[in-house]
Design a protein around this motif. Structure first.
Motif, PDB file in Angstrom:
ATOM      1  N   GLY A  89       0.822  -1.209   0.000  1.00  0.00           N
ATOM      2  CA  GLY A  89       0.000   0.000   0.000  1.00  0.00           C
ATOM      3  C   GLY A  89       0.848   1.246   0.000  1.00  0.00           C
ATOM      4  O   GLY A  89       0.594   2.184  -0.774  1.00  0.00           O
ATOM      5  N   ARG A  90       1.868   1.275   0.845  1.00  0.00           N
ATOM      6  CA  ARG A  90       2.753   2.448   0.869  1.00  0.00           C
ATOM      7  C   ARG A  90       3.589   2.539  -0.398  1.00  0.00           C
ATOM      8  O   ARG A  90       3.877   3.638  -0.874  1.00  0.00           O
ATOM      9  N   LEU A  91       3.960   1.402  -0.960  1.00  0.00           N
ATOM     10  CA  LEU A  91       4.714   1.415  -2.214  1.00  0.00           C
ATOM     11  C   LEU A  91       3.853   1.974  -3.346  1.00  0.00           C
ATOM     12  O   LEU A  91       4.351   2.706  -4.211  1.00  0.00           O
ATOM     13  N   THR A  92       2.563   1.653  -3.329  1.00  0.00           N
ATOM     14  CA  THR A  92       1.642   2.219  -4.318  1.00  0.00           C
ATOM     15  C   THR A  92       1.624   3.741  -4.220  1.00  0.00           C
ATOM     16  O   THR A  92       1.680   4.443  -5.231  1.00  0.00           O
ATOM     17  N   SER A  93       1.579   4.250  -2.999  1.00  0.00           N
ATOM     18  CA  SER A  93       1.611   5.700  -2.797  1.00  0.00           C
ATOM     19  C   SER A  93       2.941   6.295  -3.229  1.00  0.00           C
ATOM     20  O   SER A  93       2.987   7.412  -3.752  1.00  0.00           O
ATOM     21  N   ALA A  94       4.030   5.554  -3.018  1.00  0.00           N
ATOM     22  CA  ALA A  94       5.344   6.036  -3.444  1.00  0.00           C
ATOM     23  C   ALA A  94       5.407   6.174  -4.959  1.00  0.00           C
ATOM     24  O   ALA A  94       5.966   7.145  -5.486  1.00  0.00           O
TER      25      ALA A  94
ATOM     26  N   ASN B 290      10.032  18.994   2.443  1.00  0.00           N
ATOM     27  CA  ASN B 290       8.978  18.954   3.468  1.00  0.00           C
ATOM     28  C   ASN B 290       8.693  17.498   3.829  1.00  0.00           C
ATOM     29  O   ASN B 290       7.881  16.829   3.188  1.00  0.00           O
ATOM     30  N   LEU B 291       9.350  17.014   4.859  1.00  0.00           N
ATOM     31  CA  LEU B 291       9.232  15.597   5.226  1.00  0.00           C
ATOM     32  C   LEU B 291       7.836  15.238   5.732  1.00  0.00           C
ATOM     33  O   LEU B 291       7.376  14.104   5.537  1.00  0.00           O
ATOM     34  N   LEU B 292       7.152  16.185   6.371  1.00  0.00           N
ATOM     35  CA  LEU B 292       5.784  15.922   6.813  1.00  0.00           C
ATOM     36  C   LEU B 292       4.886  15.690   5.597  1.00  0.00           C
ATOM     37  O   LEU B 292       4.072  14.757   5.578  1.00  0.00           O
ATOM     38  N   LEU B 293       5.054  16.528   4.583  1.00  0.00           N
ATOM     39  CA  LEU B 293       4.275  16.395   3.350  1.00  0.00           C
ATOM     40  C   LEU B 293       4.596  15.088   2.646  1.00  0.00           C
ATOM     41  O   LEU B 293       3.692  14.351   2.223  1.00  0.00           O
ATOM     42  N   MET B 294       5.882  14.776   2.517  1.00  0.00           N
ATOM     43  CA  MET B 294       6.282  13.527   1.863  1.00  0.00           C
ATOM     44  C   MET B 294       5.793  12.315   2.653  1.00  0.00           C
ATOM     45  O   MET B 294       5.420  11.287   2.069  1.00  0.00           O
ATOM     46  N   GLY B 295       5.789  12.434   3.971  1.00  0.00           N
ATOM     47  CA  GLY B 295       5.277  11.345   4.795  1.00  0.00           C
ATOM     48  C   GLY B 295       3.808  11.072   4.516  1.00  0.00           C
ATOM     49  O   GLY B 295       3.376   9.915   4.443  1.00  0.00           O
ATOM     50  N   ASN B 296       3.037  12.147   4.330  1.00  0.00           N
ATOM     51  CA  ASN B 296       1.622  11.979   3.985  1.00  0.00           C
ATOM     52  C   ASN B 296       1.452  11.391   2.591  1.00  0.00           C
ATOM     53  O   ASN B 296       0.574  10.549   2.367  1.00  0.00           O
ATOM     54  N   TYR B 297       2.280  11.849   1.652  1.00  0.00           N
ATOM     55  CA  TYR B 297       2.170  11.348   0.281  1.00  0.00           C
ATOM     56  C   TYR B 297       2.507   9.862   0.186  1.00  0.00           C
ATOM     57  O   TYR B 297       1.917   9.134  -0.607  1.00  0.00           O
ATOM     58  N   ILE B 298       3.451   9.397   0.978  1.00  0.00           N
ATOM     59  CA  ILE B 298       3.888   8.009   0.874  1.00  0.00           C
ATOM     60  C   ILE B 298       3.100   7.091   1.814  1.00  0.00           C
ATOM     61  O   ILE B 298       3.185   5.874   1.723  1.00  0.00           O
ATOM     62  N   SER B 299       2.286   7.663   2.677  1.00  0.00           N
ATOM     63  CA  SER B 299       1.408   6.824   3.495  1.00  0.00           C
ATOM     64  C   SER B 299       0.337   6.200   2.599  1.00  0.00           C
ATOM     65  O   SER B 299       0.031   6.722   1.527  1.00  0.00           O
TER      66      SER B 299
ATOM     67  N   SER C 256      -1.498  11.250  -1.917  1.00  0.00           N
ATOM     68  CA  SER C 256      -0.721  11.273  -3.165  1.00  0.00           C
ATOM     69  C   SER C 256      -1.618  11.159  -4.383  1.00  0.00           C
ATOM     70  O   SER C 256      -1.409  11.847  -5.391  1.00  0.00           O
ATOM     71  N   LEU C 257      -2.645  10.316  -4.323  1.00  0.00           N
ATOM     72  CA  LEU C 257      -3.570  10.161  -5.445  1.00  0.00           C
ATOM     73  C   LEU C 257      -4.290  11.472  -5.734  1.00  0.00           C
ATOM     74  O   LEU C 257      -4.384  11.899  -6.894  1.00  0.00           O
ATOM     75  N   ALA C 258      -4.796  12.114  -4.699  1.00  0.00           N
ATOM     76  CA  ALA C 258      -5.488  13.391  -4.873  1.00  0.00           C
ATOM     77  C   ALA C 258      -4.554  14.455  -5.438  1.00  0.00           C
ATOM     78  O   ALA C 258      -4.916  15.210  -6.349  1.00  0.00           O
ATOM     79  N   ALA C 259      -3.331  14.510  -4.913  1.00  0.00           N
ATOM     80  CA  ALA C 259      -2.368  15.505  -5.380  1.00  0.00           C
ATOM     81  C   ALA C 259      -1.986  15.284  -6.843  1.00  0.00           C
ATOM     82  O   ALA C 259      -1.828  16.242  -7.607  1.00  0.00           O
ATOM     83  N   VAL C 260      -1.851  14.019  -7.248  1.00  0.00           N
ATOM     84  CA  VAL C 260      -1.532  13.706  -8.650  1.00  0.00           C
ATOM     85  C   VAL C 260      -2.631  14.218  -9.572  1.00  0.00           C
ATOM     86  O   VAL C 260      -2.358  14.843 -10.615  1.00  0.00           O
TER      87      VAL C 260
END
Length: 216
Positions: A88-93, A126-135, A140-144
């Motif tokens: 799941g996290r790899l999918t977000s990555a 921004n590690l907090l932002l990247m942490g949310n994107y890779i969770s 990440s889907l919405a942002a894409v």
């Protein structure tokens, strides 16, 4: 030797590009395996897996707190390679890779490739932002989908195609997070500013509604 290579602007650009790739890989590995787990991640993955497996029927056996696009996006990986929390996290990555590419392309189109690279580093810093994107959540889907909409608007395709593609992307965005509705209004305000014909604006809204209806 190294000084001579870096003296060339093109070589310097590729050096920082490789540095951005390396930074992302390090962040992704650390965040995938060591970031603390939270309930939403397990909720998305387990529900999407069970729905695609046929064990649950949405809105009959369970209630979906969010629109349904997360089901095929995260569920497919769970069916093929899982069930696994890390898948799941790899999918977000992977989605985050597409996001960073879109950030680069939009910034490059609006300014230059150097600003595109700077925009990528701004996100990576921004590690907090990247942490949310890779969770394993919808960030990440919405942002894409949001960035894809902006990328379409900055592309060189004709206006009618921009309206079609933007509507489809924003429809998919609404199938990801309902609270992103203001993005649709931003696009509508932009179209009005450009004095787009009302018929085309109505078509834009109609396509968004059609995508949402088909999604549900």
């Amino acid at each position: 030797m190294i000084k001579k290579l870096l003296a060339d602007k093109n070589n310097l650009f590729w050096f920082f590009s490789l540095l951005a790739i390396f930074t992302f890989l390090v962040e992704a590995i650390v965040l995938i395996f060591y970031r603390e787990t939270w309930f939403d991640e397990l909720n998305y993955l387990w529900k999407s897996y069970l729905i695609l497996k046929g064990s649950l029927i949405p809105f009959q056996d369970i209630i979906l707190e969010y629109p349904p696009l997360f089901v095929p996006i995260y569920g497919l990986g769970q069916i093929l390679f899982g069930p696994s929390f890390y898948i799941g996290r790899l999918t977000s990555a992977v989605l985050s890779v597409f996001l960073l590419i879109l950030v680069f392309l939009v910034a490059k189109k609006m300014s230059s490739r150097w600003w595109g690279l700077a925009a990528v580093f701004a996100v990576l810093s921004n590690l907090l932002l990247m942490g949310n994107y890779i969770s394993a959540t919808l960030y990440s889907l919405a942002a894409v989908l949001v960035m894809a909409g902006f990328w379409i608007e900055t592309s060189d395709i004709n206006r009618k195609k921009k309206i079609y593609f933007s509507a489809i992307l924003l429809g998919l965005m609404m199938l990801t997070r309902i609270n992103l509705l203001p993005v649709v209004f931003i696009f509508l305000a932009y179209f009005i500013f450009l004095k787009i014909k009302w018929v085309e604006i109505a078509l834009f809204c109609g396509l968004i509604l059609a995508v949402i209806s088909l999604g549900y």
